[in-house]
Write a protein that holds these residues in place. Structure first.
Motif, PDB file in Angstrom:
ATOM      1  N   TYR A  36       0.741  -1.129  -0.253  1.00 36.00           N
ATOM      2  CA  TYR A  36       0.090   0.090   0.035  1.00 36.00           C
ATOM      3  C   TYR A  36       0.850   1.259  -0.235  1.00 36.00           C
ATOM      4  CZ  TYR A  36      -2.629   3.971   1.914  1.00 36.00           C
ATOM      5  OH  TYR A  36      -3.304   5.069   2.193  1.00 36.00           O
ATOM      6  N   ASP A  76      -5.568   2.138  -2.165  1.00 40.12           N
ATOM      7  CA  ASP A  76      -6.744   2.285  -1.295  1.00 40.12           C
ATOM      8  C   ASP A  76      -6.437   1.873   0.160  1.00 40.12           C
ATOM      9  OD1 ASP A  76      -9.068   2.213   0.068  1.00 40.12           O
ATOM     10  OD2 ASP A  76     -10.266   1.520  -1.616  1.00 40.12           O
ATOM     11  N   PRO A  77      -6.242   2.526   1.151  1.00 40.06           N
ATOM     12  CA  PRO A  77      -6.062   2.195   2.556  1.00 40.06           C
ATOM     13  C   PRO A  77      -6.879   1.128   3.099  1.00 40.06           C
ATOM     14  CG  PRO A  77      -6.861   4.383   2.463  1.00 40.06           C
ATOM     15  CD  PRO A  77      -6.804   4.047   1.229  1.00 40.06           C
ATOM     16  N   GLU A  78      -7.858   0.931   2.497  1.00 39.61           N
ATOM     17  CA  GLU A  78      -8.826  -0.403   3.003  1.00 39.61           C
ATOM     18  C   GLU A  78      -8.118  -1.670   3.050  1.00 39.61           C
ATOM     19  OE1 GLU A  78     -12.864  -0.891   3.606  1.00 39.61           O
ATOM     20  OE2 GLU A  78     -11.755   1.119   3.216  1.00 39.61           O
ATOM     21  N   GLY A  81      -6.844  -3.051   6.732  1.00 34.91           N
ATOM     22  CA  GLY A  81      -7.722  -3.605   7.508  1.00 34.91           C
ATOM     23  C   GLY A  81      -7.774  -5.348   7.231  1.00 34.91           C
ATOM     24  N   ASN A  82      -7.564  -5.464   6.025  1.00 37.25           N
ATOM     25  CA  ASN A  82      -7.393  -7.094   5.399  1.00 37.25           C
ATOM     26  C   ASN A  82      -6.225  -7.777   5.783  1.00 37.25           C
ATOM     27  OD1 ASN A  82      -9.995  -6.569   4.700  1.00 37.25           O
ATOM     28  ND2 ASN A  82      -9.412  -5.775   2.693  1.00 37.25           N
ATOM     29  N   MET A 112      -4.286   5.856  10.072  1.00 32.88           N
ATOM     30  CA  MET A 112      -4.719   4.425   9.603  1.00 32.88           C
ATOM     31  C   MET A 112      -5.547   3.925  10.492  1.00 32.88           C
ATOM     32  SD  MET A 112      -0.834   2.915   8.940  1.00 32.88           S
ATOM     33  CE  MET A 112      -1.065   1.443   9.669  1.00 32.88           C
ATOM     34  N   HIS A 115      -8.589   1.872  10.020  1.00 34.44           N
ATOM     35  CA  HIS A 115      -8.695   0.564   9.681  1.00 34.44           C
ATOM     36  C   HIS A 115      -8.079  -0.542  10.333  1.00 34.44           C
ATOM     37  CE1 HIS A 115      -9.340   2.488   5.650  1.00 34.44           C
ATOM     38  NE2 HIS A 115      -8.655   3.438   6.076  1.00 34.44           N
ATOM     39  N   ARG A 117      -7.867  -3.414  13.040  1.00 30.17           N
ATOM     40  CA  ARG A 117      -8.774  -4.109  13.499  1.00 30.17           C
ATOM     41  C   ARG A 117      -8.022  -5.326  14.545  1.00 30.17           C
ATOM     42  NH1 ARG A 117     -10.558  -7.531   8.433  1.00 30.17           N
ATOM     43  NH2 ARG A 117     -11.668  -8.654  10.217  1.00 30.17           N
TER      44      ARG A 117
END
Ligand SMILES: NC(=O)c1ccc[n+]([C@@H]2O[C@H](COP(=O)([O-])OP(=O)(O)OC[C@H]3O[C@@H](n4cnc5c(N)ncnc54)[C@H](O)[C@@H]3O)[C@@H](O)[C@H]2O)c1
Length: 398
Positions: A36, A76-78, A81-82, A112, A115, A117
């Protein structure tokens, strides 16, 4: 990998000089890695199988990893979280007043937070101002359940794809679980894991770079002393080092520059409240070397009426990285004092002012070797040449 994470690792700043080879190295071990980065152009280049800068040995494993799908690229910083492990390796530069920005990494982590978790391991890998790990600990909400470790990078640019697999890895955390998790992850690459407290690891990294910077400064100071006395530094150095192990790490003279050594010495100078006398002295010696060279040239030549050529503008040999390169300081000083300055570099491709090697060799009245690229060892030069590196074996005297 815990079921809920799509990727084993996300490298934040993964298109950079440290993040990119690290991501490729981890993917080469079969881990599912997401790069990223906010630099869309670099991300595009990586996703097409090309490195955004020169790093020997990285493009083969990059293409292999892309082909089998273990490496993906993201703007995409999404994706953060994955990912089970999130490694942050954004830049930590000092500003034009030599002041570090202790907030560089906390700011990146702060952006961040939304995002992150439960169950993730957050690893700081940038070279940080002492105390940054503790600052990031405070940013993290304990109820979210994110582990935190600091595992500094110690590779040298241009050697990443060997050193990532051979250097011992420093692993630090306040928590036993985070230390274990980070050790397990880096055991995929490093032969030896060394556990430290975060404050120890932060200083270990800064001491490593400052130590190297101070050693270069000592060599450069000795070079200037010998040169002022009309004695060739190389002959002295060779004599000192031959079959004499205690002088085995005595560096040659040359520009000590680039994005790390100077700024990490200044990070240490800043945290000591300006009392790091050795570091400041090293900075004066190393940063003053281009000025010294020009002064010495002026004592022999009428630079005002000459065209001076510079061979090599990168900060070191066989590199395309011109960040904090002292060849540029040399060019600026000469620009003020010489009739004309022209410069060339076979690797630097983001400076439109550079000209061809042929033009420099044809039009210069005198040339200076700025970066000791191998190709300059044997190139035919028909005018006087200043070679403080002794790249061409003709001695270092100016
Ligand atoms: N270059 C080296 O040889 C080296 C060696 C060891 C350690 N380090 C340290 O590693 C760190 C990174 O250095 P580098 O040379 O790789 O820097 P770099 O500028 O090449 O790479 C940093 C990357 O981070 C990206 N970035 C910045 N902010 C971001 C954000 N908020 N989110 C996502 N991406 C972001 C940038 O676009 C860039 O691609 C520094 O702390 C440096 O001191 C560097």
């Amino acid at each position: 990998m815990a079921e809920k994470f799509e990727y084993n690792v996300c490298v934040v700043g993964g298109a950079g000089h440290v993040g990119f080879p690290l991501a490729v190295a981890l993917a080469s071990r079969g881990l599912k890695v997401a790069i990223y980065d906010i630099d869309g152009a670099a991300i595009e280049r990586i996703s097409s199988g090309r490195a955004p800068f020169l790093e020997p040995g990285v493009e083969g494993p990059l293409r292999d990893a892309l082909a089998v799908g273990v490496l993906t690229t993201h703007v995409d910083p999404e994706v953060i979280g994955n990912s089970e492990n999130v490694i942050v390796v954004v830049g930590t530069p000092v500003d034009q007043y030599m002041s570090p920005d202790p907030e560089a990494v906390p700011r990146a982590v702060g952006s961040m937070l939304g995002h992150l978790r439960p169950g993730q391991l957050l690893i700081l890998r940038s070279t940080v101002f002492p105390g940054v790990t503790r600052r990031v600990e405070r940013l993290l909400d304990p109820s979210v359940g994110v582990d935190l470790a600091f595992c500094p990078e110690r590779i040298a640019e241009g050697h990443a794809m060997t050193e990532l697999f051979t250097l011992p890895q420093l692993v630090a955390s306040r928590s036993e679980r985070a230390r274990e998790r980070a050790s397990r992850l880096f055991s995929e690459l490093a032969p030896i894991i060394i556990e430290l407290e975060p404050e120890e690891a932060e200083l270990a990294k800064l001491f490593t770079n400052s130590w190297r910077y101070i050693k270069f400064a000592a060599a450069n100071q000795f070079f200037m002393t010998a040169n002022d006395l009309g004695v060739d530094f190389t002959r002295i150095r060779d004599a000192m080092m031959l079959d004499y192990p205690r002088a085995a790490d005595f560096p040659a003279a040359g520009f000590a520059a680039g994005p790390c050594l100077f700024k990490d010495t200044m990070q240490l100078a800043s945290v000591t409240g300006g009392t790091f006398a050795l570091g400041h002295s090293a900075m004066l010696v190393n940063e003053g070397l281009p000025d010294y060279i020009v002064r010495r040239m002026e004592s022999t030549y009428d630079l005002n009426n000459m065209t001076v050529g510079i061979l090599g503008m990168a900060f070191k040999a066989e590199s395309d990285d011109r960040r904090s390169s002292l060849s540029y300081r040399l060019k600026r000083v000469l620009g003020f004092r010489a009739g004309r300055v022209i410069a060339t570099d076979p690797y630097v491709n983001d400076d439109p002012d550079l000209v061809s090697l042929e033009m420099v060799l044809e039009q210069s009245d005198i040339v200076v070797i700025g970066a000791p690229h191998n190709m300059y060892r044997a190139v035919q030069v028909d005018c006087p040449i200043v070679d403080i590196w002794d790249l061409r074996g003709g001695g270092t005297l100016i």
